[in-house]
Design a protein around this motif. Sequence first.
Motif, PDB file in Angstrom:
ATOM      1  N   THR A  39      33.884  55.893  56.921  1.00 57.55           N
ATOM      2  CA  THR A  39      33.466  54.499  56.690  1.00 57.55           C
ATOM      3  C   THR A  39      34.683  53.575  56.660  1.00 57.55           C
ATOM      4  OG1 THR A  39      31.604  55.311  55.419  1.00 57.55           O
ATOM      5  CG2 THR A  39      32.137  52.996  55.147  1.00 57.55           C
ATOM      6  N   ALA A  40      35.741  54.020  55.970  1.00 58.16           N
ATOM      7  CA  ALA A  40      36.967  53.208  55.894  1.00 58.16           C
ATOM      8  C   ALA A  40      37.580  53.041  57.288  1.00 58.16           C
ATOM      9  CB  ALA A  40      37.966  53.862  54.950  1.00 58.16           C
ATOM     10  N   GLY A  41      37.557  54.129  58.068  1.00 60.48           N
ATOM     11  CA  GLY A  41      38.098  54.075  59.436  1.00 60.48           C
ATOM     12  C   GLY A  41      37.327  53.097  60.306  1.00 60.48           C
ATOM     13  N   GLU A  42      35.997  53.159  60.184  1.00 62.86           N
ATOM     14  CA  GLU A  42      35.155  52.242  60.966  1.00 62.86           C
ATOM     15  C   GLU A  42      35.410  50.796  60.552  1.00 62.86           C
ATOM     16  OE1 GLU A  42      31.156  54.799  62.081  1.00 62.86           O
ATOM     17  OE2 GLU A  42      31.355  54.023  60.064  1.00 62.86           O
ATOM     18  N   ALA A  43      35.514  50.583  59.233  1.00 60.80           N
ATOM     19  CA  ALA A  43      35.758  49.220  58.730  1.00 60.80           C
ATOM     20  C   ALA A  43      37.120  48.721  59.186  1.00 60.80           C
ATOM     21  CB  ALA A  43      35.669  49.213  57.203  1.00 60.80           C
ATOM     22  N   SER A  44      38.103  49.614  59.186  1.00 66.42           N
ATOM     23  CA  SER A  44      39.455  49.236  59.631  1.00 66.42           C
ATOM     24  C   SER A  44      39.429  48.806  61.095  1.00 66.42           C
ATOM     25  CB  SER A  44      40.393  50.424  59.438  1.00 66.42           C
ATOM     26  OG  SER A  44      41.615  50.175  60.048  1.00 66.42           O
ATOM     27  N   ALA A 169      35.764  51.433  50.591  1.00 66.64           N
ATOM     28  CA  ALA A 169      35.632  52.797  51.133  1.00 66.64           C
ATOM     29  C   ALA A 169      36.926  53.579  50.938  1.00 66.64           C
ATOM     30  CB  ALA A 169      35.251  52.741  52.612  1.00 66.64           C
ATOM     31  N   SER A 170      38.061  52.919  51.118  1.00 67.58           N
ATOM     32  CA  SER A 170      39.351  53.604  50.945  1.00 67.58           C
ATOM     33  C   SER A 170      39.532  54.060  49.507  1.00 67.58           C
ATOM     34  CB  SER A 170      40.510  52.667  51.294  1.00 67.58           C
ATOM     35  OG  SER A 170      40.508  52.405  52.643  1.00 67.58           O
ATOM     36  N   ARG A 171      39.166  53.176  48.572  1.00 70.15           N
ATOM     37  CA  ARG A 171      39.302  53.528  47.153  1.00 70.15           C
ATOM     38  C   ARG A 171      38.390  54.695  46.798  1.00 70.15           C
ATOM     39  NH1 ARG A 171      39.611  47.528  44.523  1.00 70.15           N
ATOM     40  NH2 ARG A 171      41.768  47.116  45.050  1.00 70.15           N
ATOM     41  N   VAL A 172      37.164  54.640  47.327  1.00 67.60           N
ATOM     42  CA  VAL A 172      36.215  55.719  47.043  1.00 67.60           C
ATOM     43  C   VAL A 172      36.747  57.039  47.605  1.00 67.60           C
ATOM     44  CG1 VAL A 172      33.912  56.581  47.651  1.00 67.60           C
ATOM     45  CG2 VAL A 172      34.173  54.263  46.830  1.00 67.60           C
ATOM     46  N   ALA A 173      37.281  56.996  48.840  1.00 67.91           N
ATOM     47  CA  ALA A 173      37.843  58.212  49.454  1.00 67.91           C
ATOM     48  C   ALA A 173      38.988  58.750  48.605  1.00 67.91           C
ATOM     49  CB  ALA A 173      38.323  57.900  50.871  1.00 67.91           C
ATOM     50  N   ASP A 174      39.842  57.847  48.122  1.00 67.61           N
ATOM     51  CA  ASP A 174      40.964  58.276  47.270  1.00 67.61           C
ATOM     52  C   ASP A 174      40.462  58.910  45.972  1.00 67.61           C
ATOM     53  OD1 ASP A 174      42.665  57.333  49.150  1.00 67.61           O
ATOM     54  OD2 ASP A 174      43.163  55.464  48.119  1.00 67.61           O
ATOM     55  N   THR A 175      39.398  58.307  45.408  1.00 65.74           N
ATOM     56  CA  THR A 175      38.857  58.833  44.143  1.00 65.74           C
ATOM     57  C   THR A 175      38.246  60.217  44.357  1.00 65.74           C
ATOM     58  OG1 THR A 175      38.327  56.534  43.645  1.00 65.74           O
ATOM     59  CG2 THR A 175      37.501  58.172  42.108  1.00 65.74           C
ATOM     60  N   TYR A 176      37.558  60.379  45.503  1.00 65.66           N
ATOM     61  CA  TYR A 176      37.006  61.709  45.817  1.00 65.66           C
ATOM     62  C   TYR A 176      38.136  62.735  45.933  1.00 65.66           C
ATOM     63  CZ  TYR A 176      32.133  60.327  46.710  1.00 65.66           C
ATOM     64  OH  TYR A 176      30.833  59.904  46.566  1.00 65.66           O
TER      65      TYR A 176
END
Lengths: 227, 221
Positions: A39-44, A169-176
């Motif tokens: 999701t973060a990649g797509e948003a980027s 999305a980046s923050r969520v990925a980092d938290t995961y």
Amino acid sequence: MSERPVPGERSKHAATFLALATAVVIACVAALQNGANVTAGEASRDLQLLTMQLADDFERLGLQANFEMGVIGQSFKDVQEAQVLRLSALDLEARGSTADAAATRARADVMLARAQREKQFSSLFRDAQYAPNAADKLPEIRKYVNDLQVQRTRLVGRITAVNQRYISASRVADTYTMYVTILAIALFLFGLAQALEWRARLVFIAFGVMALAAGTGGALILFLRWA
Amino acid sequence: MSTDTPRSSRSDLIVAAAIAIISIATALLAWRASVLGSSAGEESRTGLMDAIKLQAYTSEARRLLFQEAEFAFEHAAYVAELDAMTASADAGLRAQSVTLRQYVLPQMAQLSPLTNAKYARTDGTLDYEKRLTELKAEQPQIARLQPSESFARANNLFIQQRITIWSAALLAFSLFCLAVAEITSNRRRALGVIAASIFAGVGLSIALLASLIARVIGGGL
């Protein structure tokens, strides 16, 4: 007759079971982390594309506004020139230079014809929302400029929204990733527990369960909040 | 007692073999998810590069259009000026207009294709869209650049990647069940094997189905 269970055998089985369960939870959280990363990649990517579109729109609107202002500026200049020529014609007439006055008036008519044709090129005169409602009035230039600003603001708003999606999305990925690390620690503790004598094993299992609960609970809360 | 041991070791062997197979399948799915992710990234980059090129060509066409529009505007204003001079009562202006129309106007017209009558509209404006379409058509590269297609393929691959990752997670559940089966016996082992088979079957079917659907609709690997 059943064999007498070896002391601590149950806790060993529990450690094994918990290690296996932790591995499965790690797989699930890793899948969630991957989803957030995608999701973060797509948003980027969308962000880059929108930024390009914004730059393109800025250029287009800039060219358009320059053209409009150039046209309207030239038209105003020609109208004013025609008016000055008319006044000069009146002055010449008053001084008795009738022939010069007629020539000057003819020149004024030419300039006015030119200005009228120029106005046809400008949307500030063609478009009803900007066009002056009387011959002696000016078009709504301020409204035209404001409308251009509105278009730009709308684009910037879209970029801000996508940027927010990327950050989230980046923050969520980092938290995961953090939870995967906590779960990996739990896995390590359960693995080590199997190799230790039963009292130490219980301590490791207890800490492992705490890590497993923290990792699983945190990931679950994050998933529910973000989804 | 004598029959229990071979049966138990046989089921141990079956479960161990299943664990090995599912482990390899999980690793393969993880590898495939990684490949899908890389391909999606490549498609996204291709799309962005195409979008940059397309924007550059379009921007150049638009810049040319506005340049031509300014010359056409000058030309139209000059035509109006000459028409007014021709219609004027002033003989000097009429004479001037003939000379200017003969020598200056054709040269001004050469500065912009928009002065051609085919772009003139009935309301006195010019058909800029028509000219912009022609300017774009003069650059054959524009037709070849399809960023939206690359982005659609990238999105498709990203979806496949997500599905594949979750399929691998299902295989991890299957491995969990097999491991439980390995350390237990009799009924629990049977239940473990059945659950593992279900998880593995569903996981592999989903991964396979996603891949097939992606191939059918295009953009899959």
